[in-house]
Design a protein around this motif. Sequence first.
Motif, PDB file in Angstrom:
ATOM      1  N   ARG A  72      52.710  41.523  48.140  1.00 34.10           N
ATOM      2  CA  ARG A  72      53.293  42.521  47.247  1.00 34.10           C
ATOM      3  C   ARG A  72      54.403  41.871  46.427  1.00 34.10           C
ATOM      4  N   TRP A  73      54.301  41.988  45.114  1.00 31.78           N
ATOM      5  CA  TRP A  73      55.311  41.430  44.228  1.00 31.78           C
ATOM      6  C   TRP A  73      56.200  42.548  43.715  1.00 31.78           C
ATOM      7  N   ARG A  74      57.497  42.405  43.931  1.00 25.12           N
ATOM      8  CA  ARG A  74      58.453  43.431  43.510  1.00 25.12           C
ATOM      9  C   ARG A  74      59.448  42.830  42.523  1.00 25.12           C
ATOM     10  N   GLN A  75      59.788  43.606  41.528  1.00 22.15           N
ATOM     11  CA  GLN A  75      60.815  43.234  40.562  1.00 22.15           C
ATOM     12  C   GLN A  75      61.921  44.282  40.595  1.00 22.15           C
ATOM     13  N   ASP A  76      63.125  43.822  40.884  1.00 24.13           N
ATOM     14  CA  ASP A  76      64.276  44.723  41.003  1.00 24.13           C
ATOM     15  C   ASP A  76      63.994  45.854  41.998  1.00 24.13           C
ATOM     16  N   GLY A  77      63.296  45.501  43.065  1.00 25.07           N
ATOM     17  CA  GLY A  77      63.004  46.469  44.113  1.00 25.07           C
ATOM     18  C   GLY A  77      61.801  47.354  43.867  1.00 25.07           C
ATOM     19  N   GLU A  78      61.218  47.268  42.663  1.00 27.42           N
ATOM     20  CA  GLU A  78      60.073  48.098  42.318  1.00 27.42           C
ATOM     21  C   GLU A  78      58.773  47.298  42.476  1.00 27.42           C
ATOM     22  N   LEU A  79      57.772  47.909  43.082  1.00 29.10           N
ATOM     23  CA  LEU A  79      56.487  47.250  43.256  1.00 29.10           C
ATOM     24  C   LEU A  79      55.815  47.053  41.904  1.00 29.10           C
ATOM     25  N   SER A  80      55.512  45.795  41.575  1.00 29.46           N
ATOM     26  CA  SER A  80      54.920  45.487  40.272  1.00 29.46           C
ATOM     27  C   SER A  80      53.467  45.034  40.369  1.00 29.46           C
ATOM     28  N   ALA A  81      53.103  44.436  41.507  1.00 26.74           N
ATOM     29  CA  ALA A  81      51.736  43.924  41.617  1.00 26.74           C
ATOM     30  C   ALA A  81      51.348  43.691  43.067  1.00 26.74           C
ATOM     31  N   TYR A  82      50.056  43.743  43.292  1.00 27.63           N
ATOM     32  CA  TYR A  82      49.467  43.320  44.555  1.00 27.63           C
ATOM     33  C   TYR A  82      48.649  42.053  44.295  1.00 27.63           C
ATOM     34  N   ILE A  83      48.601  41.168  45.265  1.00 24.87           N
ATOM     35  CA  ILE A  83      47.707  40.023  45.214  1.00 24.87           C
ATOM     36  C   ILE A  83      46.941  40.032  46.526  1.00 24.87           C
ATOM     37  N   ILE A  84      45.632  40.209  46.441  1.00 30.75           N
ATOM     38  CA  ILE A  84      44.844  40.422  47.641  1.00 30.75           C
ATOM     39  C   ILE A  84      43.702  39.418  47.757  1.00 30.75           C
ATOM     40  N   GLU A  85      43.516  38.896  48.943  1.00 30.18           N
ATOM     41  CA  GLU A  85      42.371  38.035  49.231  1.00 30.18           C
ATOM     42  C   GLU A  85      41.171  38.924  49.529  1.00 30.18           C
ATOM     43  N   THR A  86      40.015  38.530  49.037  1.00 29.72           N
ATOM     44  CA  THR A  86      38.802  39.303  49.276  1.00 29.72           C
ATOM     45  C   THR A  86      37.603  38.375  49.327  1.00 29.72           C
ATOM     46  N   THR A  87      36.464  38.905  49.726  1.00 25.98           N
ATOM     47  CA  THR A  87      35.262  38.087  49.893  1.00 25.98           C
ATOM     48  C   THR A  87      34.053  38.805  49.323  1.00 25.98           C
ATOM     49  N   ALA A  88      33.269  38.067  48.549  1.00 24.60           N
ATOM     50  CA  ALA A  88      31.961  38.559  48.124  1.00 24.60           C
ATOM     51  C   ALA A  88      30.952  38.048  49.152  1.00 24.60           C
ATOM     52  N   PRO A  89      30.415  38.936  49.988  1.00 19.80           N
ATOM     53  CA  PRO A  89      29.522  38.482  51.051  1.00 19.80           C
ATOM     54  C   PRO A  89      28.104  38.216  50.582  1.00 19.80           C
ATOM     55  N   ASP A  90      27.810  38.536  49.331  1.00 16.01           N
ATOM     56  CA  ASP A  90      26.445  38.481  48.827  1.00 16.01           C
ATOM     57  C   ASP A  90      26.249  37.448  47.729  1.00 16.01           C
ATOM     58  N   GLY A  91      26.981  36.341  47.819  1.00 21.73           N
ATOM     59  CA  GLY A  91      26.744  35.253  46.891  1.00 21.73           C
ATOM     60  C   GLY A  91      25.363  34.645  47.117  1.00 21.73           C
ATOM     61  N   TYR A  92      24.891  33.879  46.178  1.00 19.12           N
ATOM     62  CA  TYR A  92      23.558  33.273  46.292  1.00 19.12           C
ATOM     63  C   TYR A  92      23.458  32.366  47.509  1.00 19.12           C
ATOM     64  N   SER A  93      24.548  31.647  47.799  1.00 15.87           N
ATOM     65  CA  SER A  93      24.543  30.696  48.919  1.00 15.87           C
ATOM     66  C   SER A  93      25.517  31.083  50.026  1.00 15.87           C
ATOM     67  N   GLY A  94      25.914  32.343  50.072  1.00 17.02           N
ATOM     68  CA  GLY A  94      26.815  32.783  51.136  1.00 17.02           C
ATOM     69  C   GLY A  94      28.079  33.409  50.596  1.00 17.02           C
ATOM     70  N   ASN A  95      29.089  33.447  51.439  1.00 16.30           N
ATOM     71  CA  ASN A  95      30.362  34.074  51.075  1.00 16.30           C
ATOM     72  C   ASN A  95      31.047  33.368  49.912  1.00 16.30           C
ATOM     73  N   ILE A  96      31.678  34.166  49.063  1.00 12.79           N
ATOM     74  CA  ILE A  96      32.535  33.644  47.995  1.00 12.79           C
ATOM     75  C   ILE A  96      33.912  34.253  48.218  1.00 12.79           C
ATOM     76  N   LEU A 147      37.776  34.983  47.254  1.00 14.22           N
ATOM     77  CA  LEU A 147      38.541  35.117  46.018  1.00 14.22           C
ATOM     78  C   LEU A 147      39.940  35.617  46.303  1.00 14.22           C
ATOM     79  N   ILE A 148      40.779  35.548  45.274  1.00 13.24           N
ATOM     80  CA  ILE A 148      42.084  36.190  45.312  1.00 13.24           C
ATOM     81  C   ILE A 148      42.254  36.928  43.986  1.00 13.24           C
ATOM     82  N   VAL A 149      42.741  38.165  44.068  1.00  9.71           N
ATOM     83  CA  VAL A 149      42.838  39.033  42.891  1.00  9.71           C
ATOM     84  C   VAL A 149      44.238  39.615  42.801  1.00  9.71           C
ATOM     85  N   ALA A 150      44.852  39.519  41.633  1.00 13.85           N
ATOM     86  CA  ALA A 150      46.153  40.139  41.384  1.00 13.85           C
ATOM     87  C   ALA A 150      45.932  41.360  40.511  1.00 13.85           C
ATOM     88  N   LEU A 151      46.609  42.459  40.839  1.00 15.38           N
ATOM     89  CA  LEU A 151      46.436  43.691  40.085  1.00 15.38           C
ATOM     90  C   LEU A 151      47.708  44.517  40.116  1.00 15.38           C
TER      91      LEU A 151
END
Length: 208
Positions: A82-106, A108-112
Amino acid sequence: MIRAISKNALALGAAAAVCVAILSVVNQQTAPRISEQRLAAKLAILSEVLPGVEAGQTLLQDCLQVTDETLLGKNTAQTLYRWRQDGELSAYIIETTAPDGYSGNIDLIVALTPDGTVLGSRVLNHKETPGLGDKIEARRSAWIFSFSGKTVTADNANEWAVRKDGGNFDQFTGATITPRAVINAVRNAVLYVQQHPELATLPANCTD
């Protein structure tokens, strides 16, 4: 004969003990350096997906271990920062996985942003086909940047797909499964955050 065998056994035992001692010393000396390199790599990737922010210990410490096999791709914990600026939540950065890649798990990390707008995304690990599926890597093509600025809403689910499926994202020539898997994983990561507003106030529980 017995004495010779005993002497050889003692010599081998002594040599083994010396080797173990040497390895122990080497590990003690290199462990801090390895730890520093891992930390630097983690901060670098966090800075990549969070534009304009210099990631540091504050960000690493404000994190959660979360699990959701349906939306985050596996039944073991993923890390959410969790990224906070001046005490306020500004963004999340989350690790995730695509389990259905062509050759297996992919992996990733996503910021939002808290409202569900993607700030950045990167592939951490994959086994996709070189020259085809590996275009999901930022060093191979600019495709992974196409998520930045996109928002997930209740009305735009159809847009989060490759063009072949009627969506807004390009597929790769000869490799549609890989981008389709990544698109779904990024979208699902955003949905996970949107569906769990309590993430903003839960106490940090990361141990590393």
